[in-house]
Design a protein around this motif. Structure first.
Motif, PDB file in Angstrom:
ATOM      1  N   LEU A  23       2.869 -24.919   5.726  1.00 40.28           N
ATOM      2  CA  LEU A  23       1.822 -24.540   6.675  1.00 40.28           C
ATOM      3  C   LEU A  23       0.467 -24.425   5.980  1.00 40.28           C
ATOM      4  O   LEU A  23      -0.577 -24.762   6.556  1.00 40.28           O
ATOM      5  CB  LEU A  23       2.181 -23.205   7.350  1.00 40.28           C
ATOM      6  CG  LEU A  23       3.370 -23.251   8.331  1.00 40.28           C
ATOM      7  CD1 LEU A  23       3.734 -21.848   8.799  1.00 40.28           C
ATOM      8  CD2 LEU A  23       3.037 -24.133   9.537  1.00 40.28           C
ATOM      9  N   GLY A  24       0.495 -23.966   4.725  1.00 42.23           N
ATOM     10  CA  GLY A  24      -0.753 -23.877   3.973  1.00 42.23           C
ATOM     11  C   GLY A  24      -1.383 -25.254   3.783  1.00 42.23           C
ATOM     12  O   GLY A  24      -2.609 -25.415   3.883  1.00 42.23           O
ATOM     13  N   GLN A  25      -0.558 -26.260   3.531  1.00 45.26           N
ATOM     14  CA  GLN A  25      -1.076 -27.629   3.371  1.00 45.26           C
ATOM     15  C   GLN A  25      -1.628 -28.162   4.698  1.00 45.26           C
ATOM     16  O   GLN A  25      -2.618 -28.912   4.712  1.00 45.26           O
ATOM     17  CB  GLN A  25       0.043 -28.548   2.871  1.00 45.26           C
ATOM     18  CG  GLN A  25       0.536 -28.221   1.453  1.00 45.26           C
ATOM     19  CD  GLN A  25       1.657 -29.144   1.020  1.00 45.26           C
ATOM     20  OE1 GLN A  25       1.444 -30.353   0.869  1.00 45.26           O
ATOM     21  NE2 GLN A  25       2.846 -28.588   0.812  1.00 45.26           N
ATOM     22  N   VAL A  26      -1.002 -27.758   5.793  1.00 44.68           N
ATOM     23  CA  VAL A  26      -1.505 -28.170   7.105  1.00 44.68           C
ATOM     24  C   VAL A  26      -2.899 -27.579   7.334  1.00 44.68           C
ATOM     25  O   VAL A  26      -3.829 -28.270   7.779  1.00 44.68           O
ATOM     26  CB  VAL A  26      -0.544 -27.721   8.228  1.00 44.68           C
ATOM     27  CG1 VAL A  26      -1.173 -27.989   9.594  1.00 44.68           C
ATOM     28  CG2 VAL A  26       0.786 -28.434   8.107  1.00 44.68           C
ATOM     29  N   ILE A  27      -3.048 -26.306   6.984  1.00 48.10           N
ATOM     30  CA  ILE A  27      -4.345 -25.653   7.166  1.00 48.10           C
ATOM     31  C   ILE A  27      -5.416 -26.339   6.330  1.00 48.10           C
ATOM     32  O   ILE A  27      -6.543 -26.591   6.796  1.00 48.10           O
ATOM     33  CB  ILE A  27      -4.240 -24.155   6.802  1.00 48.10           C
ATOM     34  CG1 ILE A  27      -3.356 -23.425   7.817  1.00 48.10           C
ATOM     35  CG2 ILE A  27      -5.625 -23.519   6.748  1.00 48.10           C
ATOM     36  CD1 ILE A  27      -3.083 -21.972   7.466  1.00 48.10           C
ATOM     37  N   THR A  28      -5.068 -26.668   5.091  1.00 43.58           N
ATOM     38  CA  THR A  28      -6.026 -27.344   4.206  1.00 43.58           C
ATOM     39  C   THR A  28      -6.457 -28.695   4.791  1.00 43.58           C
ATOM     40  O   THR A  28      -7.645 -29.053   4.791  1.00 43.58           O
ATOM     41  CB  THR A  28      -5.401 -27.560   2.818  1.00 43.58           C
ATOM     42  OG1 THR A  28      -5.060 -26.290   2.255  1.00 43.58           O
ATOM     43  CG2 THR A  28      -6.370 -28.276   1.895  1.00 43.58           C
ATOM     44  N   THR A  29      -5.505 -29.436   5.323  1.00 47.92           N
ATOM     45  CA  THR A  29      -5.818 -30.751   5.894  1.00 47.92           C
ATOM     46  C   THR A  29      -6.679 -30.616   7.146  1.00 47.92           C
ATOM     47  O   THR A  29      -7.641 -31.374   7.340  1.00 47.92           O
ATOM     48  CB  THR A  29      -4.520 -31.503   6.239  1.00 47.92           C
ATOM     49  OG1 THR A  29      -3.708 -31.597   5.061  1.00 47.92           O
ATOM     50  CG2 THR A  29      -4.831 -32.901   6.748  1.00 47.92           C
ATOM     51  N   VAL A  30      -6.353 -29.655   7.998  1.00 46.04           N
ATOM     52  CA  VAL A  30      -7.139 -29.449   9.219  1.00 46.04           C
ATOM     53  C   VAL A  30      -8.571 -29.045   8.870  1.00 46.04           C
ATOM     54  O   VAL A  30      -9.540 -29.530   9.478  1.00 46.04           O
ATOM     55  CB  VAL A  30      -6.478 -28.382  10.121  1.00 46.04           C
ATOM     56  CG1 VAL A  30      -7.417 -27.988  11.262  1.00 46.04           C
ATOM     57  CG2 VAL A  30      -5.167 -28.906  10.682  1.00 46.04           C
ATOM     58  N   ASP A  31      -8.705 -28.178   7.852  1.00 48.72           N
ATOM     59  CA  ASP A  31     -10.056 -27.776   7.422  1.00 48.72           C
ATOM     60  C   ASP A  31     -10.833 -28.986   6.901  1.00 48.72           C
ATOM     61  O   ASP A  31     -12.036 -29.120   7.159  1.00 48.72           O
ATOM     62  CB  ASP A  31      -9.965 -26.693   6.335  1.00 48.72           C
ATOM     63  CG  ASP A  31      -9.497 -25.351   6.894  1.00 48.72           C
ATOM     64  OD1 ASP A  31      -9.558 -25.183   8.133  1.00 48.72           O
ATOM     65  OD2 ASP A  31      -9.070 -24.485   6.094  1.00 48.72           O
ATOM     66  N   ARG A  32     -10.152 -29.835   6.169  1.00 47.97           N
ATOM     67  CA  ARG A  32     -10.810 -31.024   5.629  1.00 47.97           C
ATOM     68  C   ARG A  32     -11.273 -31.952   6.764  1.00 47.97           C
ATOM     69  O   ARG A  32     -12.389 -32.481   6.737  1.00 47.97           O
ATOM     70  CB  ARG A  32      -9.860 -31.757   4.680  1.00 47.97           C
ATOM     71  CG  ARG A  32     -10.520 -32.955   3.991  1.00 47.97           C
ATOM     72  CD  ARG A  32      -9.715 -33.441   2.788  1.00 47.97           C
ATOM     73  NE  ARG A  32      -8.375 -33.868   3.158  1.00 47.97           N
ATOM     74  CZ  ARG A  32      -7.263 -33.219   2.775  1.00 47.97           C
ATOM     75  NH1 ARG A  32      -7.333 -32.119   2.040  1.00 47.97           N
ATOM     76  NH2 ARG A  32      -6.074 -33.666   3.139  1.00 47.97           N
ATOM     77  N   LEU A  33     -10.432 -32.118   7.771  1.00 48.39           N
ATOM     78  CA  LEU A  33     -10.795 -32.951   8.916  1.00 48.39           C
ATOM     79  C   LEU A  33     -11.972 -32.341   9.685  1.00 48.39           C
ATOM     80  O   LEU A  33     -12.850 -33.055  10.166  1.00 48.39           O
ATOM     81  CB  LEU A  33      -9.581 -33.105   9.858  1.00 48.39           C
ATOM     82  CG  LEU A  33      -8.421 -33.958   9.325  1.00 48.39           C
ATOM     83  CD1 LEU A  33      -7.193 -33.800  10.229  1.00 48.39           C
ATOM     84  CD2 LEU A  33      -8.822 -35.422   9.233  1.00 48.39           C
ATOM     85  N   THR A  34     -11.973 -31.026   9.760  1.00 50.65           N
ATOM     86  CA  THR A  34     -13.071 -30.349  10.461  1.00 50.65           C
ATOM     87  C   THR A  34     -14.379 -30.521   9.684  1.00 50.65           C
ATOM     88  O   THR A  34     -15.436 -30.792  10.273  1.00 50.65           O
ATOM     89  CB  THR A  34     -12.750 -28.849  10.634  1.00 50.65           C
ATOM     90  OG1 THR A  34     -11.520 -28.713  11.369  1.00 50.65           O
ATOM     91  CG2 THR A  34     -13.868 -28.137  11.378  1.00 50.65           C
ATOM     92  N   ASN A  35     -14.317 -30.356   8.392  1.00 53.45           N
ATOM     93  CA  ASN A  35     -15.525 -30.493   7.569  1.00 53.45           C
ATOM     94  C   ASN A  35     -16.090 -31.908   7.615  1.00 53.45           C
ATOM     95  O   ASN A  35     -17.308 -32.097   7.503  1.00 53.45           O
ATOM     96  CB  ASN A  35     -15.216 -30.102   6.115  1.00 53.45           C
ATOM     97  CG  ASN A  35     -14.897 -28.627   5.973  1.00 53.45           C
ATOM     98  OD1 ASN A  35     -15.342 -27.808   6.785  1.00 53.45           O
ATOM     99  ND2 ASN A  35     -14.115 -28.270   4.948  1.00 53.45           N
ATOM    100  N   ARG A  36     -15.230 -32.885   7.776  1.00 50.40           N
ATOM    101  CA  ARG A  36     -15.696 -34.274   7.848  1.00 50.40           C
ATOM    102  C   ARG A  36     -16.151 -34.642   9.257  1.00 50.40           C
ATOM    103  O   ARG A  36     -16.596 -35.755   9.486  1.00 50.40           O
ATOM    104  CB  ARG A  36     -14.580 -35.234   7.395  1.00 50.40           C
ATOM    105  CG  ARG A  36     -14.240 -35.129   5.909  1.00 50.40           C
ATOM    106  CD  ARG A  36     -13.644 -36.438   5.381  1.00 50.40           C
ATOM    107  NE  ARG A  36     -12.433 -36.829   6.082  1.00 50.40           N
ATOM    108  CZ  ARG A  36     -11.201 -36.671   5.566  1.00 50.40           C
ATOM    109  NH1 ARG A  36     -11.036 -36.113   4.352  1.00 50.40           N
ATOM    110  NH2 ARG A  36     -10.139 -37.082   6.220  1.00 50.40           N
ATOM    111  N   GLY A  37     -16.015 -33.715  10.185  1.00 49.44           N
ATOM    112  CA  GLY A  37     -16.435 -33.975  11.557  1.00 49.44           C
ATOM    113  C   GLY A  37     -15.447 -34.794  12.354  1.00 49.44           C
ATOM    114  O   GLY A  37     -15.766 -35.289  13.442  1.00 49.44           O
TER     115      GLY A  37
END
Length: 251
Positions: free
Chosen positions: A215-229
């Protein structure tokens, strides 16, 4: 003899007259007299007993005439009940409240489920027309919503109209998101969405620290997608993932 036809009266009169002449004049010998009496008497009886042609024709016509169906008296149609406009508007407002709640529930499935965000990120693409139209309709209906039936009927009418628009807009936005999937994304972004979705599904089959790690890796990926718009920030999904991590650690 008033019921006899003209022809029958004439025949009967002729026979009676002949009998009278025979009786008075006696033109024949006894044997011929008897025969003549018999013939004239028979003619008289036949004239009196034989039904007239008119009576026979009338009887035959009545026998062959088809019987008409019994007359039925149709009941007058009852006047159409008039619907009170005020009652109709209140019913429409009540239905609009239910439809509004149904749209919010359907949209909530996207907002609360990280898998929906990763599978259908197009629903958060605020540059897409169907998504923009949906959010505009959502704001409009939300601004007109009230807990109780409005005192002003025009407010109820406006709300019902706004919900109609919202339902149509949601159908289009939902279809757009599901048919688009991750196709509108660049390949690296689409790959991140697919990877995060796999991690999320792996997490569902594990417990404890292993689940928390996935789940931690999922959060990291979602944050990365959000930061990239790639996707907009969805606080509810971030909170949902954080809650799952905490529960996995405490288990």
């Amino acid at each position: 003899m008033s019921g006899l036809g003209p022809r029958r009266i004439t025949a009967a009169a002729a026979a009676a007259f002949g009998i009278l002449i025979l009786t008075v004049l006696r033109p024949f010998p006894p044997e011929g007299q008897i025969v003549s009496y018999a013939l004239l008497l028979g003619a008289l009886l036949a004239a009196l007993a034989m039904p007239s042609f008119t009576s026979v024709a009338v009887t035959a016509a009545q026998a062959t005439k088809p019987r008409s169906a019994p007359t039925t008296h149709a009941r007058p149609a009852s006047p159409t009940a008039k619907v009170d406009p005020a009652v109709a508007l209140k019913s429409r407002w009540t239905a609009a409240c239910k439809h509004h709640s149904a749209v919010l529930s359907a949209y909530g499935a996207y907002e609360l489920d990280p898998a929906m965000l990763l599978q259908y990120p197009a629903l958060w693409d605020l540059s897409a027309q169907p998504v923009m139209d949906f959010h505009d309709a959502l704001d409009l209906a939300g601004g007109l919503q009230s807990d109780a039936y409005p005192a002003d009927p025009s407010d109820a009418q406006d709300y019902a109209d706004a919900v109609d628009i919202l339902r149509s807009a949601w159908t289009k936005a939902d279809r757009f998101a599901r048919t688009t999937g991750t196709d509108q994304l660049a390949e690296p972004d689409a790959r991140d969405c697919r990877r995060a979705l796999k991690l999320l599904r792996h997490a569902d089959g594990t417990t404890g620290q292993e689940r928390a790690s996935y789940l931690g890796q999922v959060i990291t990926t979602v944050d990365r997608l959000t930061n990239r718009g790639v996707v907009s920030a969805v606080p509810k999904i971030s909170e949902e993932l954080a809650t799952r991590v905490q529960l996995a650690i405490e288990a």
